[in-house]
Design an enzyme around this catalytic site. Structure first.
Site, short mmCIF file in Angstrom:
data_model
loop_
_atom_site.label_atom_id
_atom_site.label_comp_id
_atom_site.label_asym_id
_atom_site.label_seq_id
_atom_site.Cartn_x
_atom_site.Cartn_y
_atom_site.Cartn_z
N LYS A 107 21.05 35.96 24.95
CA LYS A 107 22.25 35.13 25.15
C LYS A 107 22.23 34.03 24.10
CE LYS A 107 25.76 34.89 28.00
NZ LYS A 107 26.44 36.01 28.67
N GLY A 219 40.51 35.47 42.47
CA GLY A 219 40.72 35.52 41.02
C GLY A 219 41.84 36.48 40.70
N GLY A 221 42.20 37.27 37.02
CA GLY A 221 42.00 37.37 35.57
C GLY A 221 41.65 38.79 35.20
N ASN A 222 40.92 38.94 34.10
CA ASN A 222 40.62 40.28 33.57
C ASN A 222 39.94 41.17 34.61
OD1 ASN A 222 38.07 41.83 32.14
ND2 ASN A 222 40.03 42.24 31.17
P1 NAD Z 1 39.26 35.18 33.62
O1 NAD Z 1 39.14 33.87 32.94
O2 NAD Z 1 40.06 36.28 32.98
O3 NAD Z 1 39.86 35.00 35.12
C1 NAD Z 1 39.33 34.11 36.02
C2 NAD Z 1 40.27 34.06 37.22
O4 NAD Z 1 39.68 33.24 38.24
C3 NAD Z 1 41.64 33.45 36.92
O5 NAD Z 1 42.64 34.14 37.63
C4 NAD Z 1 41.51 32.03 37.49
O6 NAD Z 1 42.77 31.47 37.89
C5 NAD Z 1 40.65 32.32 38.70
N1 NAD Z 1 40.00 31.13 39.24
C6 NAD Z 1 39.34 30.15 38.58
N2 NAD Z 1 38.90 29.22 39.44
C7 NAD Z 1 39.28 29.65 40.68
C8 NAD Z 1 39.13 29.14 42.00
N3 NAD Z 1 38.49 27.99 42.23
N4 NAD Z 1 39.65 29.84 43.03
C9 NAD Z 1 40.31 31.00 42.81
N5 NAD Z 1 40.47 31.54 41.60
C10 NAD Z 1 39.97 30.86 40.55
O7 NAD Z 1 37.75 35.66 33.87
P2 NAD Z 1 37.18 37.12 34.05
O8 NAD Z 1 36.83 37.69 32.70
O9 NAD Z 1 38.08 37.89 34.96
O10 NAD Z 1 35.79 36.80 34.76
C11 NAD Z 1 35.71 36.52 36.15
C12 NAD Z 1 34.24 36.52 36.57
O11 NAD Z 1 33.65 37.78 36.23
C13 NAD Z 1 33.34 35.47 35.89
O12 NAD Z 1 32.34 35.09 36.83
C14 NAD Z 1 32.69 36.25 34.76
O13 NAD Z 1 31.45 35.68 34.35
C15 NAD Z 1 32.48 37.58 35.43
N6 NAD Z 1 32.31 38.70 34.51
C16 NAD Z 1 33.29 39.03 33.62
C17 NAD Z 1 33.10 40.12 32.77
C18 NAD Z 1 34.19 40.55 31.82
O14 NAD Z 1 33.98 41.57 31.14
N7 NAD Z 1 35.31 39.87 31.74
C19 NAD Z 1 31.89 40.85 32.80
C20 NAD Z 1 30.91 40.50 33.74
C21 NAD Z 1 31.13 39.43 34.59
#
Ligand code: NAD
Length: 428
Positions: A107, A219, A221-222
Site C-alpha cells: 500500500k 451506500g 457508489g461504485n
Molecule cells: P464510492 O465513493 O463510489 O461510494 C461511496 C458511497 O457511500 C456513496 O454513495 C456515499 O454517498 C455513501 N456514503 C458515504 N458516507 C455514508 C454514510 N455515512 N451513510 C450512508 N452512505 C454513505 O465508494 P466505493 O468505491 O463504492 O467504495 C465503498 C466501500 O467499498 C469503501 O469502504 C471501499 O474501501 C470499499 N471497496 C471498494 C472497492 C472498489 O473497487 N471500489 C474495492 C474494495 C473495497
C-alpha cells in the site's frame, strides 16, 4: 484517563495475533508477518503553480511478497499516516491470499489534499513518487493501483514516469488504467459483482432462492450500484439504499417497498454516489434517516459505504429476518457487533472475501498488460466468478467443518497460506 486514538495498524496486528494463536504459528513466523517486510518513507519536493517549492511526504509499505509481487493502492489524503498504510498493506496480503491470487500485499500514500492542488501539481507528485521508488516497484516486484482520491489519470502519469526512467513499455507496472490504455474490461463492475457472486453462493448453501429475497444496501457508489445491478439480475429485490447528502451533511435512506429502480435512481445521482432527495421523493421514495437501511425487514444487508457502520450500538436493531450480510465496504462491522451478529446466527461474508473482486480484476489487468493481450468483458467476468466462488466455497467449508465464524475462517485460510509460503521459501 485520555483514550488512545484509533490506530488501524494496532487493530490489524491484534487481528493477526488472534489468528496466529489459532494456527499455533511459531515465534519467527509471527515476527515476520505482524510487521511489514519493507517500508519506504520519503520526501516529495515539487514546484507549486505560484513558483514556490513545497515538500510532501510519501510512503510505500510492502507487507509481504512470499506469494508474489506486492499489490495495493496509492492513497492521496491529508490525514494519511504510516500506520494507516501499514495496516492497509497487511490487509492486502490477506485479501490476495484468500482469493488465492499470486500476489502479496502493499500500500502507498502521500500526505496531501488533491482538492487544493492543481492537475499539474498532482502530476508532479505522481512523477516524483515514482522517481523516489523506481528501483523498488515494478511489474515483477510491486504493482500499485488507485485508492482514495487517486484515479486512472494518476496511474497513467505514474506509468509514464516509470517507462521514461526504465526506457521501455511496462504496462504491467500499475493497474487501474483506463480501458484502451492498458485497463481491463469489467474492472468497474468487479467489486460489486464479486459481492453478489458470494451472496449467491451463501443463499445456495442456505437453500434460499435469490428470487425469494429482498435486500437493503448502505451506500450508492461504485460497489453498491453494481452489487444492486447483479443482485436484481439474479432475481432479488432491493427495497432500500442509503447515501451521504453533501448539502445537509448527513446521510439518508431511500425506501421503496416494491423495489428501487436502479436506472431511474442513477439519473438523479451525482458522481460521488449522492442521490438528490427532492427528486427521489417526487419519484415516490420514502426518505428515512441514515441508519434506517440497517433496520429493514429484509433477508440480506449489504453495507457498501464505509468502515465502522455496524457497531454494538446498532447491531441489535438488525431484523430477525436477516439471513446474510455481504460486506462490500472495508471494515463496516466492529468486533463487538460481530459477536451480536454471530449470536443472531446471520451468515456473514467478511469484507476481505466479499469485496476481493476488485483486486482480483486488477490482477487480471496486470496479467493482460504483461501479455499485451486483452480479454472480452464476458471472459473477465467469467474468470472473476470462478475465483470468487471457489474462494467463498473454501472459506464456508472450513467454517462449517470447524464451526467457525466466517470472518475467522477467512483469516485462518489466508494467514495459513501466507505462513506456508514463507516457510516453503525457507524464510522462517
Ligand atoms: P464510492 O465513493 O463510489 O461510494 C461511496 C458511497 O457511500 C456513496 O454513495 C456515499 O454517498 C455513501 N456514503 C458515504 N458516507 C455514508 C454514510 N455515512 N451513510 C450512508 N452512505 C454513505 O465508494 P466505493 O468505491 O463504492 O467504495 C465503498 C466501500 O467499498 C469503501 O469502504 C471501499 O474501501 C470499499 N471497496 C471498494 C472497492 C472498489 O473497487 N471500489 C474495492 C474494495 C473495497
Amino acid at each position: 484517563m485520555i483514550k488512545e486514538a484509533f490506530n488501524p495498524f494496532r487493530m490489524a496486528q491484534a487481528q493477526f495475533d488472534s489468528v496466529a494463536d489459532k494456527l499455533e504459528l511459531d515465534a519467527a513466523t509471527r515476527d515476520l508477518l505482524r510487521n511489514p517486510m519493507r517500508e519506504y518513507s520519503f520526501n516529495i519536493p515539487i514546484q507549486m503553480d505560484d513558483g514556490s517549492r513545497k515538500v510532501f511526504r510519501g510512503f510505500r509499505v510492502q507487507h509481504n511478497d512470499a506469494r508474489g509481487p506486492c499489490k495495493g493502492g496509492i492513497r492521496f489524503h491529508p490525514q494519511e499516516t504510516i500506520d494507516t498504510v501499514r495496516a492497509l498493506s497487511m490487509w492486502m496480503t490477506w485479501k490476495c491470499a484468500v482469493v488465492d491470487i499470486p500476489l502479496g500485499g502493499g500500500k502507498g500514500g502521500v500526505i496531501c489534499d488533491p482538492h487544493n492542488l492543481s492537475a499539474r501539481e498532482q502530476e508532479q507528485i505522481c512523477r516524483m513518487w515514482v522517481r523516489q521508488l523506481s528501483r523498488d516497484v515494478g511489474p515483477i516486484a510491486d504493482v500499485p493501483a488507485p485508492d482514495v482520491m487517486t484515479s486512472a489519470q494518476h496511474m497513467l502519469w505514474m506509468l509514464d514516469e516509470y517507462e521514461t526512467i526504465h526506457g521501455g513499455k511496462y504496462p504491467g507496472f500499475i493497474t487501474g488504467k483506463p480501458v484502451g490504455m492498458g485497463g481491463s474490461m469489467g474492472r468497474t463492475e468487479a467489486t460489486g459483482f464479486g459481492v453478489v457472486y458470494t451472496i449467491r453462493e451463501a443463499l445456495r448453501l442456505l437453500n434460499v432462492r435469490p428470487e425469494d429475497t429482498i435486500a437493503s444496501v448502505q451506500g450508492f457508489g461504485n460497489v453498491a450500484q453494481f452489487a444492486i445491478r447483479l443482485y436484481q439480475q439474479i432475481g432479488g429485490t432491493v427495497i432500500c439504499v442509503s447515501c451521504w447528502d453533501q448539502n445537509d451533511q448527513t446521510s439518508y435512506s431511500f425506501r421503496k417497498k416494491d423495489g428501487v429502480d436502479l436506472d431511474a435512481l442513477l439519473k438523479i445521482t451525482d458522481r460521488f454516489g449522492g442521490i438528490d432527495k427532492d427528486k427521489a421523493r417526487d419519484m415516490g421514495y420514502e426518505i428515512l434517516d441514515g441508519e434506517a437501511w440497517l433496520e429493514q425487514d429484509v433477508d440480506i444487508l449489504i453495507p457498501a459505504a464505509l468502515e465502522n457502520q455496524i457497531t454494538e450500538d446498532n447491531a441489535g436493531k438488525i431484523s430477525s429476518r436477516v439471513k446474510v450480510i455481504g460486506e462490500g465496504a472495508n471494515g463496516p462491522t466492529t468486533p463487538e457487533a460481530d459477536k451480536i451478529i454471530a449470536k443472531k446466527n446471520i451468515f456473514m461474508i467478511p469484507d476481505f472475501l466479499a469485496n476481493a473482486g476488485g483486486v482480483t480484476c486488477s490482477y487480471f489487468e496486470q496479467v493482460q498488460s504483461n501479455m499485451n493481450y486483452f480479454w472480452e468483458k464476458d471472459e473477465v467476468l467469467g474468470k472473476l466468478d470462478v475465483k470468487m466462488t471457489s474462494a467463498f466455497l473454501a472459506v464456508s467449508e472450513l467454517a462449517r467443518k470447524q464451526k467457525m465464524y466466517m470472518r475467522e475462517a477467512a483469516y485462518v485460510i489466508s494467514v495459513g497460506r501466507v505462513a506456508q509460503a514463507c516457510k516453503e521459501r525457507g524464510w522462517v
